[in-house]
Design a protein around this motif. Sequence first.
Motif, short mmCIF file in Angstrom:
data_model
loop_
_atom_site.label_atom_id
_atom_site.label_comp_id
_atom_site.label_asym_id
_atom_site.label_seq_id
_atom_site.Cartn_x
_atom_site.Cartn_y
_atom_site.Cartn_z
N GLN A 271 -9.33 39.94 40.80
CA GLN A 271 -9.98 41.30 40.66
C GLN A 271 -9.14 42.19 40.19
N VAL A 272 -7.65 42.13 40.43
CA VAL A 272 -6.93 43.21 39.62
C VAL A 272 -7.02 42.78 38.18
N VAL A 273 -7.10 41.73 37.79
CA VAL A 273 -7.24 41.44 36.25
C VAL A 273 -8.35 42.06 35.70
N ARG A 274 -9.33 41.63 36.33
CA ARG A 274 -10.76 42.14 35.89
C ARG A 274 -10.88 43.61 35.95
N LYS A 275 -10.27 44.25 36.84
CA LYS A 275 -10.40 45.74 36.92
C LYS A 275 -9.53 46.21 35.85
N LEU A 276 -8.45 45.90 35.51
CA LEU A 276 -7.62 46.16 34.50
C LEU A 276 -8.16 46.03 33.24
N GLY A 277 -8.85 45.08 33.08
CA GLY A 277 -9.53 44.88 31.62
C GLY A 277 -10.76 45.70 31.60
N GLU A 278 -11.31 46.26 32.72
CA GLU A 278 -12.59 47.27 32.64
C GLU A 278 -11.99 48.39 32.35
N LEU A 279 -10.60 48.95 32.75
CA LEU A 279 -9.97 50.19 32.77
C LEU A 279 -9.61 50.21 31.09
N ASN A 280 -9.33 49.10 30.51
CA ASN A 280 -8.70 48.87 29.05
C ASN A 280 -9.83 49.18 28.38
N SER A 281 -11.22 48.71 28.51
CA SER A 281 -12.37 48.82 27.83
C SER A 281 -12.71 50.49 27.92
N LEU A 283 -10.73 53.01 28.32
CA LEU A 283 -9.81 53.70 27.66
C LEU A 283 -10.13 53.72 26.11
N TYR A 284 -10.62 52.47 25.62
CA TYR A 284 -10.93 52.44 24.30
C TYR A 284 -12.09 53.30 23.92
N SER A 285 -13.17 53.10 24.95
CA SER A 285 -14.41 53.77 24.65
C SER A 285 -14.00 55.20 24.54
N GLN A 286 -13.02 55.82 25.13
CA GLN A 286 -12.98 57.40 25.31
C GLN A 286 -11.84 57.63 24.20
N GLY A 287 -11.44 56.73 23.30
CA GLY A 287 -10.55 56.98 22.18
C GLY A 287 -9.13 57.24 22.55
N PHE A 288 -8.57 56.60 23.78
CA PHE A 288 -7.34 56.88 24.04
C PHE A 288 -6.14 55.80 23.53
N ILE A 289 -6.90 54.47 23.27
CA ILE A 289 -6.28 53.62 22.62
C ILE A 289 -7.05 52.95 21.59
N LYS A 290 -6.30 52.35 20.54
CA LYS A 290 -6.74 51.93 19.34
C LYS A 290 -7.28 50.18 19.49
N GLU A 291 -7.95 49.86 18.65
CA GLU A 291 -8.68 48.58 18.73
C GLU A 291 -7.64 47.52 18.94
N PRO A 292 -6.66 47.54 17.79
CA PRO A 292 -5.52 46.43 18.06
C PRO A 292 -4.86 46.49 19.42
N GLU A 293 -4.70 47.58 20.10
CA GLU A 293 -4.12 47.37 21.55
C GLU A 293 -5.18 46.91 22.51
N LEU A 294 -6.32 47.47 22.13
CA LEU A 294 -7.31 46.86 23.03
C LEU A 294 -7.57 45.36 23.15
N TRP A 295 -7.45 44.71 21.89
CA TRP A 295 -7.67 43.25 21.84
C TRP A 295 -6.51 42.75 22.30
N LYS A 296 -5.18 43.33 22.10
CA LYS A 296 -3.90 42.55 22.46
C LYS A 296 -3.97 42.34 24.04
N ILE A 297 -4.18 43.57 24.77
CA ILE A 297 -4.25 43.45 26.06
C ILE A 297 -5.34 42.52 26.77
N ASP A 298 -6.58 42.83 26.09
CA ASP A 298 -7.72 41.98 26.60
C ASP A 298 -7.30 40.33 26.58
#
Length: 445
Positions: A271-281, A283-298
């Motif tokens: 559940q922790v891993v899934r929630k971190l993935g949701e937060l990562n997405s 942050l990306y949708s709000q423009g706080f992180i870029k796509e390379p970082e999104l995919w790296k973390i995902d």
Amino acid sequence: MNEINANYYQAVQSYLHRPALISDPKRSNIFLFDSTVQSDIHKFTDSGELDRYISSTSKPSTRIISISSRISTQPLGITETSVRTLINAYDIHHSFLDRLLSFGDKPRCSDAGHGGLVMQRREHGAYDVHYLFAYPEAYDNGQSVAWTTRQTCVFHRFDPSGNENLWIFLHAGPRTKLQTAIEADISSGAFPSETSWCSFHLLALATYLWNWRWYIRHLGDGIERIVEMALTLNDADLQSVNQSSALNLLKPQYLEDNLAPVKSQVDVALQVVRKLGELNSSLYSQGFIKEPELWKIDNVLAHHRVSLEGSISSVTALERKIRGISQLLAVALNLRNQSVTIEINNRSLDMNRESVDDNATVRVVTLVTLTYLPASFVSTLLGMNLFDFNDPNGKMNFTVSPQFWIFVVIAVPLTALTLGFWYFMMRRRLKNRKQSDCGGNTKFE
């Protein structure tokens, strides 16, 4: 402000098996690092020093606080006062206290489902994220590799604008692997927490989650040994059950007890891993992180997610297997019990037959005794000196002694006393039997 009630910790202490926080500030074990201070990591062995440091220094862009216990089953190395100071200074939500109160003792089966990730959005756009998860850890017990379960907690305040980045780590034990890895990252100078919001989250997951596979395999090896024992079990083994073999028969229950909390503990980590993935997405949708970082973390989170899902499936398979082997052993023991019962019944039947033979012998002896009893009585009676068959002149003459009354006086009361005692005992036995039948108890005399 989210100030803590001063009596909160005392109010819940009665529910704790052991205290979660130390009472002596001199026994503290706290590490702190500020990104604005170009110096070594600060170590506080007195919670009062931490309070003064937090109060006297400005908040840096990144601050890391690491709190450890001296051993895994001892309280965290921080006092209640310092916890209150820290939480009030940073306006941390009181739900974080539940994480602290989980320390000071080994992870309990009743708490296996607690510790999932809690995420809160603050007024100025920052995120508060905190979670606790259990993990297995191997150690050498001198004979083989053994396993124990520990726990760790992570709090992270992340401001996408970069103004505030607060990390708080809680460790069950000194110099844990995560603590060592954090210090190594800080010492390297790269300070990844300023380049990626998820850096230390990924570090915590990578440090501990991979152990679940090997711990589950360790439990599986124990189950396989039990399966081999059960499949080769024969009647001779069941007949010669000693202390060692009895312990072997109890191992499935022991392994099942160890396996019981694993699925919930792994599910919390998942559940922790899934929630971190949701937060990562998010942050990306709000423009706080870029796509390379999104995919790296995902990609990293996807690896952990697949691994944990596989662990849950493995635990499910082991649960089915151990239930099956427990049922097999139960059937084998039931068959053995039935065999013992049949053997006891056969022996009882033999004893009953012997008892019948003894009763027949007693009846024969009684019949013979009754046959000869009249003759014995007559011969005994006539053989007494109370009868005389010759007179003084030598002629045959049957004469009864004048003292014959003595025999009658003694014999008749004695016979009456004997028959009366027998009658009394029979009545008493009958009365006791009726009472025992009414009361449901058996009374022996």
